[in-house]
Design an enzyme around this catalytic site. Structure first.
Site, PDB file in Angstrom:
ATOM      1  N   ASN A 118       0.824  -1.205   0.000  1.00  0.00           N
ATOM      2  CA  ASN A 118       0.000   0.000   0.000  1.00  0.00           C
ATOM      3  C   ASN A 118       0.862   1.261   0.000  1.00  0.00           C
ATOM      4  OD1 ASN A 118      -2.306   1.620   0.112  1.00  0.00           O
ATOM      5  ND2 ASN A 118      -2.323   1.643   2.335  1.00  0.00           N
ATOM      6  N   ASP A 596     -15.804   0.913  -1.984  1.00  0.00           N
ATOM      7  CA  ASP A 596     -14.480   1.220  -2.543  1.00  0.00           C
ATOM      8  C   ASP A 596     -13.558   0.003  -2.506  1.00  0.00           C
ATOM      9  OD1 ASP A 596     -15.111   3.834  -3.061  1.00  0.00           O
ATOM     10  OD2 ASP A 596     -14.304   4.604  -1.189  1.00  0.00           O
ATOM     11  N   GLU A 602      -3.361  -4.248  -5.865  1.00  0.00           N
ATOM     12  CA  GLU A 602      -2.168  -4.473  -5.053  1.00  0.00           C
ATOM     13  C   GLU A 602      -2.234  -5.792  -4.296  1.00  0.00           C
ATOM     14  OE1 GLU A 602      -2.429  -2.439  -0.712  1.00  0.00           O
ATOM     15  OE2 GLU A 602      -2.725  -1.094  -2.383  1.00  0.00           O
ATOM     16  N   GLU A 662      -8.821   6.487 -11.088  1.00  0.00           N
ATOM     17  CA  GLU A 662      -7.848   7.567 -11.218  1.00  0.00           C
ATOM     18  C   GLU A 662      -7.274   7.558 -12.627  1.00  0.00           C
ATOM     19  OE1 GLU A 662      -3.999   8.884 -11.960  1.00  0.00           O
ATOM     20  OE2 GLU A 662      -4.247   6.782 -11.422  1.00  0.00           O
ATOM     21  N   HIS A 691      -4.425  14.840  -5.208  1.00  0.00           N
ATOM     22  CA  HIS A 691      -3.223  14.822  -4.375  1.00  0.00           C
ATOM     23  C   HIS A 691      -2.310  16.012  -4.675  1.00  0.00           C
ATOM     24  CE1 HIS A 691      -4.591  10.583  -4.328  1.00  0.00           C
ATOM     25  NE2 HIS A 691      -4.287  10.708  -3.063  1.00  0.00           N
TER      26      HIS A 691
END
Length: 758
Positions: A118, A596, A602, A662, A691
């Site tokens: 992460n 979500d 990952e 994204e 971000h």
């Protein structure tokens, strides 16, 4: 025999780096103050490791933002749009966060997950005109800094093949750039050797992947060029089994090899016997990515026979850098005694290595037997098992994992229920969390604010968020999540079988730190978690308010998970808890529910040969959450900072009505994956990077949406930011969302007649 470490958390025991970074970014402190904080953290880290028994402490593992970005700066491979920035620190943060001038905006570099962790790294941007300009000043300065503190150091750098493999290069074969990198790395190695360091650790974690022959051949070419008598190279591999590449590895002209013995089960003992007889062999025997105390007796039994063969050629270390671990268990004063006895953080993992070393050298296991006793008692503790949860898992049927209607049928009834316009606008969930909101949560947690007063304050903030969204003109609203510290920690606080720490922070990216829950037992939901907040939010508006939940794979992946049962079982336990929350939200009149799953990529095993099994249980866990809702209830999911090429079938199999992703940092390039296999349901490609402090102009958003329209049917496009807005300021948030809504309205006017005719 030496004990060494591959890397240490860089954020500070109380997140000192986070606060120093954010103060600097906000213009409230100087660069000197920031660098002083960084120096103090490095000093404390080295001293902590030395005191814990580490013989060789890493240097070069510290980063203001990201260690891959550090490598980019070390090589001087600055993207063209940032080369006019003269100050090194300002340039570094512009690459990471973007820059904005009076007349133009420059997007930050793309960011994605570091293998299957992460942690997010900044993707290097390379092109055919790449010009390398090595600058070792910062690294050499830190080496000298450690030496001045009498620390026996081992510099750490990312290897050239891993750096290339993780980079973005659109001009052909990435390996074409290796000829330019080899002399640069030769210079870096030579500069480090001049400091007098005996060892240099070069990280090549891509050895855990299934590499093509051209990459394996490149290793031979590359490392032959690094052969030198001036410094000894320890090749560090981690994150998986490297046995498939051992024929390549053992022929490299290095002085040692680090092997991760923890992440994947494989016969690492047989690998050791195949390696050159003069090599140092470092065994990563302590899990660098979880928080469970190590059964040192079991490890001793595996390692001791190897020590009898290798003697002083054997080193011990963690499986990987301890970057992914919290710093010090001693800070945790609120965990109960039993749970505390089961845990080990970064400091304690260093101490475990020292205990193991002493036991092996002395051939006396008395100390490690006492140390390891709680590991065995954990496995039989009654608090880890819940009969009702296990019975519910055992009773699951195939119909529990599938919705009763197809998407095309669901879309019709959902449109009738929601009456949404073309290019509907929404956000991903969170809105800015001000200091006042954080203070309210803290006061309530500390008992200084009553539950009634706390609820009143949170309701005020929800009302504010709803009003702002209606003023902006968004179509599907959210309640803003003011009650939540973190999208995973919040649910961990509410679920049985989970524990929350005080200071077990780990870095996600830059100044963003998360505090993963500890899943120590069977997971269940005892009562509704979000329902009352969502009911209140929906009562304030006629527009649909989206229920916000975190999916089972993300809760699993962003927690410290028990290691005594299969992860697939834990994921289904979490999914049943979320399923209950979904059902209660639907009963409360919430017609749009977002689950979500940003961690779905990952969590996938790195090796393709192991991915099919994961894909099956991961998709089933998500569908278990949402399978029982009515066709008119619209299920959303969100994913960010993941490469979708390898997991598109998994994403499609989730069968979410709307998927938001994204895409803005890549300038919508990520949508190319849908050219060959279109996403069959609705898709919301993020149109601005949350971000970055940059406020996107309407023309920027529109050109991104124009690119999206080339790939996605207009009736299936949603308009949204890349991710949640928790870390942003209200002023920039309102302006950015207003520009986003205005852009959607312009497209709506342009395409409404086309959509109607279809």
């Amino acid at each position: 025999m030496k004990v060494h470490n591959l890397g240490f958390p860089r954020i500070g025991s109380k997140r000192e780096l986070k606060f120093a970074l954010e103060s600097f970014w906000q213009g409230n402190s100087s660069q000197n103050a920031l660098e002083k904080t960084a120096s103090n953290i490095r000093r404390d880290n080295w001293q902590l490791q030395v005191n814990a028994g580490i013989d060789l402490a890493p240097v070069g593992d510290f980063a203001f933002y990201d260690h891959v970005l550090n490598t980019t700066l070390l090589l001087g491979l600055v993207p063209k749009r940032f080369r006019d920035i003269e100050n090194d620190i300002d340039r570094e943060f512009a690459i990471a966060r973007g820059k904005q001038t009076a007349c133009s905006s420059c997007a930050a570099s793309d960011m994605t997950k570091w293998f299957d962790t992460n942690y997010h790294y900044l993707v290097p941007e390379l092109d055919a005109e790449t010009e390398v300009k090595v600058n070792t000043q910062r690294l050499i300065s830190q080496i000298n800094e450690a030496k001045s503190q009498a620390v026996n150091t081992k510099p750490v750098i990312i290897g050239p093949l891993t750096y290339l493999y993780l980079s973005d290069y659109k001009n052909g074969n990435k390996l074409d750039l290796l000829d330019a990198l080899i002399p640069a790395y030769q210079q870096i190695i030579a500069d480090i050797a001049k400091t007098g360091c005996e060892w240099l650790q070069i990280d090549e974690p891509i050895f855990a992947l299934e590499l093509e022959k051209q990459w394996l051949d490149a290793f031979k070419t590359c490392y032959q060029a690094f052969e030198t008598d001036d410094i000894r190279i320890l090749l560090a591999t981690y994150f998986g089994d490297i046995s498939q590449h051992i024929e390549c590895i053992k022929r490299l002209p290095v002085a040692g090899l680090h092997i991760d013995t923890v992440t994947e089960p494989f016969d690492w003992q047989s690998i050791v016997t195949q390696l050159p007889g003069h090599w140092i062999i470092s065994l990563g025997v302590i899990d660098g990515r979880n928080i469970w105390k190590t059964d040192l007796v079991s490890v001793y039994q595996q390692v001791n026979p190897v020590y009898r063969i290798l003697n002083e050629r054997l080193w011990l270390g963690p499986s990987c850098s301890l970057l992914h671990s919290p710093i010090d268990l001693m800070l945790e004063t609120e965990l109960d005694k039993e749970l505390n006895s089961w845990l080990a953080f970064a400091k304690q993992k260093c101490q475990e290595l020292d205990l193991l070393k002493d036991a092996i050298i002395s051939q006396n296991t008395e100390t490690i037997t006492r140390y390891s006793a709680p590991v065995l008692t954990r496995l039989t503790s009654p608090r880890i098992s819940n009969v009702k949860v296990r019975q519910r898992i055992d009773s699951l049927k195939p119909t529990d994992f599938k919705r009763s209607q197809t998407f095309s049928d669901r879309k019709i009834v959902q449109q009738q229920a929601l009456n949404l316009p073309l290019f509907p606008t929404t956000t991903i969930g969170s809105f800015p969390q001000t200091g006042d909101i954080r203070a309210i949560r803290a006061q309530h947690k500390q008992g200084r604010l009553s539950s009634l007063d706390y609820q009143s304050e949170i309701r005020k903030e929800i009302a504010h968020v709803i009003t702002e969204q209606e003023n902006i003109g968004l179509d599907v609203l959210v309640h803003g999540e003011p009650e939540r510290t973190d999208m995973v920690e919040y649910f961990g606080e509410q679920l049985s079988g989970c524990a929350i720490t005080q200071f077990a922070w780990v870095q996600s990216y830059g100044s963003r730190c998360v505090k993963p829950p500890i899943i120590y037992g069977d997971v269940s939901r005892e009562k509704p978690i979000t329902v009352e907040w969502l009911k209140y939010a929906q009562s304030l508006t006629r527009k649909p308010v989206k229920g916000m939940l975190t999916g089972p794979i993300t809760i699993l992946s962003w927690s410290f998970v028990r290691n005594d049962i299969e992860r697939s079982v834990v994921s289904n336990q979490i999914a049943l808890a979320i399923k209950d929350e979904v059902a209660d939200l639907e009963k409360a009149g919430i017609g749009v529910i977002q689950i979500d799953e940003p961690a779905i990529k990952e969590a996938m095993p790195l090796k393709k040969s192991r991915q099919a099994k994961y894909s099956e249980w991961a998709t089933k866990a998500f569908r278990l959450c949402s399978s029982s809702v009515k066709g008119s209830t619209q299920i959303h999911s969100h994913m960010c900072y993941s490469e979708f090429n390898d997991i598109l079938p998994v994403i499609i199999a989730l069968d979410a009505d709307v998927l938001t992703i994204e895409t803005s940092r890549s300038n919508m390039a990520i949508l190319s994956v849908f050219d060959e296999q279109p996403y069959p349901n609705d898709l919301g490609p993020g149109v601005y990077d949350i971000h970055s402090p940059n406020v996107p102009e309407q023309r920027w958003i529109k050109q991104l949406l124009d690119k999206a329209i080339e790939t996605i049917p207009i009736d299936n496009i949603w308009v949204n930011p890349d991710c949640g807005l928790k870390t942003r300021q209200w002023s920039e948030t309102k302006l950015a969302l207003s520009n986003m809504v205005s852009s959607a309205k312009e497209l709506r006017a342009r395409y409404s007649s086309i959509s109607a005719s279809n």
